[in-house]
Design an enzyme around this catalytic site. Structure first.
Site, short mmCIF file in Angstrom:
data_model
loop_
_atom_site.label_atom_id
_atom_site.label_comp_id
_atom_site.label_asym_id
_atom_site.label_seq_id
_atom_site.Cartn_x
_atom_site.Cartn_y
_atom_site.Cartn_z
N GLU A 158 0.84 -1.20 0.00
CA GLU A 158 0.00 0.00 0.00
C GLU A 158 0.88 1.24 0.00
O GLU A 158 1.78 1.38 0.82
CB GLU A 158 -0.92 0.03 1.22
CG GLU A 158 -1.83 1.25 1.21
CD GLU A 158 -2.86 1.26 2.33
OE1 GLU A 158 -3.73 2.15 2.30
OE2 GLU A 158 -2.78 0.39 3.21
N GLU A 185 -12.62 3.14 2.55
CA GLU A 185 -11.91 3.34 3.80
C GLU A 185 -12.17 4.76 4.30
O GLU A 185 -11.96 5.72 3.57
CB GLU A 185 -10.42 3.11 3.59
CG GLU A 185 -9.59 3.20 4.86
CD GLU A 185 -8.11 2.99 4.60
OE1 GLU A 185 -7.49 2.20 5.31
OE2 GLU A 185 -7.58 3.63 3.66
#
Length: 294
Positions: free
Chosen positions: A151, A245
């Site tokens: 990520e 998210e």
């Protein structure tokens, strides 16, 4: 039937601040009720996670699962201290095992460093440690038919991978086919020149996507160019998970809230936030894939 091929996910921190049995049960129920296909569990609280019960709940709800995590500074694989690196490597291997036992095939996040602000650039020795640890982790993942995600996080959360270019270079150095790139629109908004070029640069190496607004609140209430981003996903034929998210100090546990600098409540109703996000994501994807097919 949807007009797009992607699973839609939601991060458990939209619902709950930890992974205790009661919290996981609530997150699973809420995720299914909101119409998502996948629940992402952060393993920052793995010590309290009942893996068997969580897997049973996910199966019963018909949900897929992905797991994510960052590391602490005392278990930082980008450290130059061998003992610190070893703690981080052990933690990553344990996280891979938990993900597998939950029924997941994808472990992602800041697998390469602590999650926090560094006071100096990454050194050569620290980077070499990252590569060595991730090579071993990738081998373990391959044995389980699993993939890893790197990520890309902003400069205030890591000094290892801040851009798509950084992630591609690290993945090349690790040299494993099951190491993929994880793009996150919140972080891209800070570090990239735009939201389209990085998607095109990553191409078929894209393995996971986080969707977050520039302030991590309701989608569409900020200034991110989601239409351009989703069009780019369709252009590279990305068919993997897309997970919403968002964090608010109303839900996130105090420790993680501090790590992520969540100082204010952008929302206090996770159910309303998630329903809105599910509809927003579906609309963006349907428009992007429809335009691609014309």
């Amino acid at each position: 039937m949807s007009d797009f091929p992607n699973q839609l996910g939601v991060h458990a921190l939209v619902w709950v601040g930890d992974t205790s049995p009661g919290s996981v049960a609530r997150a699973v129920h809420s995720t299914a009720a909101a119409g998502f296909d996948l629940l992402e569990l952060s393993l920052h609280d793995a010590v309290n996670l009942d893996v068997g019960a969580a897997r049973d709940a996910l199966v019963a709800a018909g949900l897929g699962v992905a797991c994510s995590r960052g590391l602490a500074f005392d278990a930082d694989v980008s450290s130059e201290d061998p003992a610190v690196v070893e703690r981080g490597a052990t933690l990553l291997q344990e996280s891979l095992r938990i993900t597998h036992e939950l029924g997941g095939t994808h472990l992602t996040g800041a697998l390469y460093s602590a999650l926090g602000k560094y006071g100096r650039p990454l050194g050569d020795a620290g980077r070499a440690n990252v590569v060595a640890v991730l090579r071993e982790l990738a081998k373990s993942a391959a044995d389980l038919d699993m993939t890893l995600g790197l990520e890309i996080c902003n400069r205030y959360e890591t000094n290892v991978v801040n851009t798509a270019h950084d992630a591609l270079r690290l993945a090349d150095d690790v040299g494993a086919d099951n190491v993929t790139i994880h793009l996150d629109t919140y972080h891209m908004n800070i570090e990239e020149d735009d939201l389209v070029a990085p998607v095109l640069a990553v191409g078929d190496r894209l393995g996971y996507v986080h969707i977050g607004e520039n302030h991590r609140g309701y989608l569409g209430s900020g200034h991110i160019d989601f239409a351009g981003f989703f069009a780019a996903l369709a252009q590279v034929d990305y068919r993997g998970p897309i997970t919403f998210e968002s964090f608010s100090s109303a839900v996130v546990s105090p420790g993680l809230s501090n790590d992520l600098a969540i100082w204010r409540n952008l929302w206090d109703d996770g159910a309303d936030l998630a329903r809105h996000a599910r509809a927003f994501l579906a609309a963006q994807l349907e428009a992007a894939w429809s335009a691609r097919s014309q």
